[in-house]
Design an enzyme around this catalytic site. Structure first.
Site, PDB file in Angstrom:
ATOM      1  N   CYS A   1       0.842  -1.203   0.000  1.00 54.96           N
ATOM      2  CA  CYS A   1       0.000   0.000   0.000  1.00 54.96           C
ATOM      3  C   CYS A   1       0.875   1.251   0.000  1.00 54.96           C
ATOM      4  CB  CYS A   1      -0.884   0.030   1.243  1.00 54.96           C
ATOM      5  SG  CYS A   1      -1.940  -1.411   1.382  1.00 54.96           S
ATOM      6  N   GLY A  27      -0.483   0.209  -4.991  1.00 50.48           N
ATOM      7  CA  GLY A  27      -1.786  -0.380  -4.746  1.00 50.48           C
ATOM      8  C   GLY A  27      -2.817   0.190  -5.686  1.00 50.48           C
ATOM      9  N   ASN A 101       0.398   1.460   5.779  1.00 48.76           N
ATOM     10  CA  ASN A 101       1.081   0.614   4.807  1.00 48.76           C
ATOM     11  C   ASN A 101       1.756  -0.472   5.623  1.00 48.76           C
ATOM     12  OD1 ASN A 101       2.622  -0.509   2.751  1.00 48.76           O
ATOM     13  ND2 ASN A 101       4.261   0.987   3.019  1.00 48.76           N
ATOM     14  N   GLY A 102       1.397  -1.725   5.346  1.00 46.72           N
ATOM     15  CA  GLY A 102       2.062  -2.805   6.071  1.00 46.72           C
ATOM     16  C   GLY A 102       1.093  -3.859   6.533  1.00 46.72           C
ATOM     17  N   CYS A 234      12.491  -3.420   4.222  1.00 51.31           N
ATOM     18  CA  CYS A 234      12.145  -4.499   3.278  1.00 51.31           C
ATOM     19  C   CYS A 234      13.044  -4.497   2.039  1.00 51.31           C
ATOM     20  CB  CYS A 234      10.697  -4.304   2.849  1.00 51.31           C
ATOM     21  SG  CYS A 234      10.183  -5.371   1.512  1.00 51.31           S
ATOM     22  N   TYR A 240      12.026  -4.631  -6.115  1.00 52.92           N
ATOM     23  CA  TYR A 240      10.851  -4.642  -6.980  1.00 52.92           C
ATOM     24  C   TYR A 240       9.879  -3.493  -6.773  1.00 52.92           C
ATOM     25  CZ  TYR A 240       6.071  -5.874  -8.238  1.00 52.92           C
ATOM     26  OH  TYR A 240       4.799  -5.815  -8.699  1.00 52.92           O
ATOM     27  N   SER A 281      10.471  -2.908 -13.496  1.00 49.57           N
ATOM     28  CA  SER A 281      11.378  -2.890 -12.345  1.00 49.57           C
ATOM     29  C   SER A 281      12.769  -3.435 -12.652  1.00 49.57           C
ATOM     30  CB  SER A 281      10.753  -3.656 -11.181  1.00 49.57           C
ATOM     31  OG  SER A 281      10.361  -4.927 -11.609  1.00 49.57           O
ATOM     32  N   ASP A 343      15.408 -10.364 -14.507  1.00 48.48           N
ATOM     33  CA  ASP A 343      14.137 -10.130 -13.805  1.00 48.48           C
ATOM     34  C   ASP A 343      14.432  -9.947 -12.322  1.00 48.48           C
ATOM     35  OD1 ASP A 343      11.457  -9.730 -13.440  1.00 48.48           O
ATOM     36  OD2 ASP A 343      10.825 -11.713 -14.093  1.00 48.48           O
ATOM     37  N   ASP A 344      13.430  -9.425 -11.582  1.00 51.54           N
ATOM     38  CA  ASP A 344      13.701  -9.091 -10.173  1.00 51.54           C
ATOM     39  C   ASP A 344      13.476 -10.243  -9.215  1.00 51.54           C
ATOM     40  OD1 ASP A 344      10.812  -9.024  -9.797  1.00 51.54           O
ATOM     41  OD2 ASP A 344      10.899  -7.074 -10.766  1.00 51.54           O
ATOM     42  N   CYS A 380       5.993 -13.458   3.027  1.00 51.34           N
ATOM     43  CA  CYS A 380       6.149 -12.191   3.752  1.00 51.34           C
ATOM     44  C   CYS A 380       4.954 -12.011   4.687  1.00 51.34           C
ATOM     45  CB  CYS A 380       6.185 -11.031   2.759  1.00 51.34           C
ATOM     46  SG  CYS A 380       6.293  -9.429   3.589  1.00 51.34           S
ATOM     47  N   CYS A 436      15.543  -6.234   5.826  1.00 49.36           N
ATOM     48  CA  CYS A 436      14.838  -7.495   6.072  1.00 49.36           C
ATOM     49  C   CYS A 436      15.082  -8.350   4.835  1.00 49.36           C
ATOM     50  CB  CYS A 436      13.335  -7.257   6.242  1.00 49.36           C
ATOM     51  SG  CYS A 436      12.397  -8.813   6.324  1.00 49.36           S
ATOM     52  N   CYS A 439      12.288 -13.203   3.352  1.00 46.05           N
ATOM     53  CA  CYS A 439      11.722 -14.062   2.301  1.00 46.05           C
ATOM     54  C   CYS A 439      12.813 -14.857   1.580  1.00 46.05           C
ATOM     55  CB  CYS A 439      10.844 -13.270   1.346  1.00 46.05           C
ATOM     56  SG  CYS A 439      11.526 -11.732   0.827  1.00 46.05           S
TER      57      CYS A 439
HETATM   58 FE1  SF4 Z   1      10.212  -7.490   2.434  1.00 39.65          FE
HETATM   59 FE2  SF4 Z   1      10.643 -10.098   2.239  1.00 39.65          FE
HETATM   60 FE3  SF4 Z   1      10.939  -8.876   4.585  1.00 39.65          FE
HETATM   61 FE4  SF4 Z   1       8.516  -9.165   3.498  1.00 39.65          FE
HETATM   62  S1  SF4 Z   1       9.858 -10.808   4.226  1.00 39.65           S
HETATM   63  S2  SF4 Z   1       9.346  -7.317   4.461  1.00 39.65           S
HETATM   64  S3  SF4 Z   1       8.970  -8.963   1.304  1.00 39.65           S
HETATM   65  S4  SF4 Z   1      12.144  -8.545   2.710  1.00 39.65           S
END
Ligand code: SF4
Length: 458
Positions: A1, A27, A101-102, A234, A240, A281, A343-344, A380, A436, A439
């Site tokens: 978002c 979004g 957002n989140g 993130c 992306y 992207s 690609d990303d 995620c 982070c 993923c």
């Molecule tokens: Fe971003 Fe991946 Fe962490 Fe989710 S898990 S916040 S997509 S880095």
């Protein structure tokens, strides 16, 4: 978002319109703006794009000098109008509006507790739990907000507005981006700096982990609701999600993606005739790869700008239709060529296979796929819409198995270290570069306390 806030500008609604339009890529399901003139709220929310939801007359009716706005795609709660934000509530003698957002990881647990003790929820959005927590508190508004934010776990950037106060908050890990700018005497807040640039505002700074900013007649107060935890912005924002003309944590996104492409070239050199990026992207990364290797960058794939982004459509069926609608291979560019396709990410693998086959159908003799992120293995929980673990192709298949599945001649991913190095920014020396990466590496920066309500498999 995407979220956008204004404090102290008489054209708050119109600025929000332009700001949200610049954040539209975050979004496309619904858009909303809530404005206050200090006495009452004026708001409008609807399903659709910003330009569809608002027209001149509608904006003219939203009078006031303080506002919060939102563009939504659903990661928690259904895609429907009652979940469109900002959410609006009656609060004490006035009103309360919230835009986020989140994602709140422990929202189901808190919601259950609140419902068992009498709360009635209007929406299925996880954001509503924060409104209930604030409303139930007997403390003054700011203390109630702080208490509520301390109870929730997740990745979030909050904008909370009453008739006389605007509060901006970032989660303790700074997972979701939120930035502050100035436009004359007014304060502007946005998920990305591109929205500040669009309205001519000057970037002041990013809002840090655990920060709480309060704006009211007394001006701006910089406070916090908790001590900052490990910084974990993130990584997918860099890879992306965010627009290439935005800056995150002091690094421009286009430049960071170019560095990812250069790093990819250092890690995986392929002898080929052309390099092409999957729009939009991956174009920056493809340029970086071409610069580093000397292999010409070509526009081998073209995107139809007037269709939705496949990553943020709610259903698999729409997602699959989306790919067909939105991309085409340029036959005269790729025919007879050995093509490197940058690609990303690879999420399910279906999109990559379609694009590889598209390039082959257009005459490419070889298609080598290079992904500017590590294999996406874990879902995620912080607001990026990803499928369950079992649908993530990299969670169960080896790189060679994925290569076969997507019909590529070769396949390589950027290393986690390479990604951190490329992103750089102001956090190069922090743990995992202040990112982070859950993923990719399953190292989630928060507790994952779903209270038995969460269906996602681990
Ligand atoms: Fe971003 Fe991946 Fe962490 Fe989710 S898990 S916040 S997509 S880095």
């Amino acid at each position: 978002c995407g979220v956008f806030g204004v404090y102290g500008h008489q054209d708050a609604a119109t600025l929000s319109y332009y700001g949200l339009h610049a954040l539209q890529h975050r979004g496309e399901e619904s858009a909303g703006i809530c404005v206050t003139n200090g006495v009452q709220f004026n708001y409008h929310r609807e399903m659709g794009l910003v330009k569809e939801v608002f027209d001149k007359d509608r904006l003219a009716s939203l009078t006031g000098d303080m506002s919060i706005g939102h563009v939504r795609y659903s990661t928690s709660g259904d895609s429907r109008l009652t979940n469109a934000q900002p959410l609006i509530f009656k609060y004490r003698d006035g009103d309360l509006a919230i835009a986020t957002n989140g994602n709140i990881v422990n929202a189901p647990l808190i919601r259950k507790e609140l419902e068992q003790t009498g709360s009635i929820f209007q929406t299925t959005s996880d954001t509503e739990v924060v409104a209930h927590l604030i409303a139930r508190s007997s403390k003054d508004f700011i203390e109630a907000v702080k208490d509520a934010l301390r109870k929730i776990v997740g990745g979030f950037a909050f904008m909370i507005m009453t008739n006389d106060k605007l509060v901006i908050a970032s989660d303790p890990n700074g997972l979701r981006p939120i930035t502050m700018g100035r436009l004359g005497d007014a304060y502007i807040f946005a998920s990305e700096t591109c929205a500040l640039e669009t309205i001519g505002a000057e970037l002041v700074r990013d809002i840090g982990p655990g920060e709480l900013l309060i704006l009211d007649r007394g001006g701006l107060r910089e406070d916090r609701f908790t001590e900052p935890q490990r910084k974990a912005l993130c990584a997918m924002e860099y890879i992306y999600f965010a627009r290439p003309d935005s800056d995150l944590n002091g690094a421009n996104l286009h430049s960071a993606r170019k560095r990812m492409g250069r790093q990819m070239a250092l890690e995986s050199f392929i002898d080929a005739d052309i390099v092409t990026g999957v729009p939009d992207s991956s174009l920056s990364a493809a340029i970086g790869y071409a610069e580093q290797t000397g292999i010409p960058y070509e526009m081998g794939l073209i995107k139809n700008k007037y269709t939705g982004r496949t990553f943020i459509q709610p259903s698999q069926e729409l997602r699959e239709q989306g790919v067909k609608m939105k991309l085409s291979a340029v036959r005269s560019v790729v025919s007879g060529k050995r093509v490197i396709m940058i690609d990303d990410s690879i999420v399910r693998g279906t999109t990559s296979r379609r694009i590889v086959n598209m390039l082959r159908d257009a005459g490419a003799t070889e298609v080598h796929v290079l992904i500017t992120s590590p294999p996406f293995k874990n879902p995620c929980f912080y607001g990026i819409d990803t499928p369950d673990r079992k649908e993530l192709i990299a969670s169960s298949k080896s790189i060679e198995e994925i290569r076969k599945e997507i019909n590529a001649d070769s396949l390589a991913f950027l290393s986690p270290k390479g990604l951190i190095k490329a992103v750089g920014g102001n956090s190069a020396n922090e743990y995992k570069g202040g990112l982070c990466m859950a993923c990719f590496d399953n190292d989630y920066p928060t507790k994952l306390d779903f209270g038995g309500e969460e269906k996602r498999s681990f």
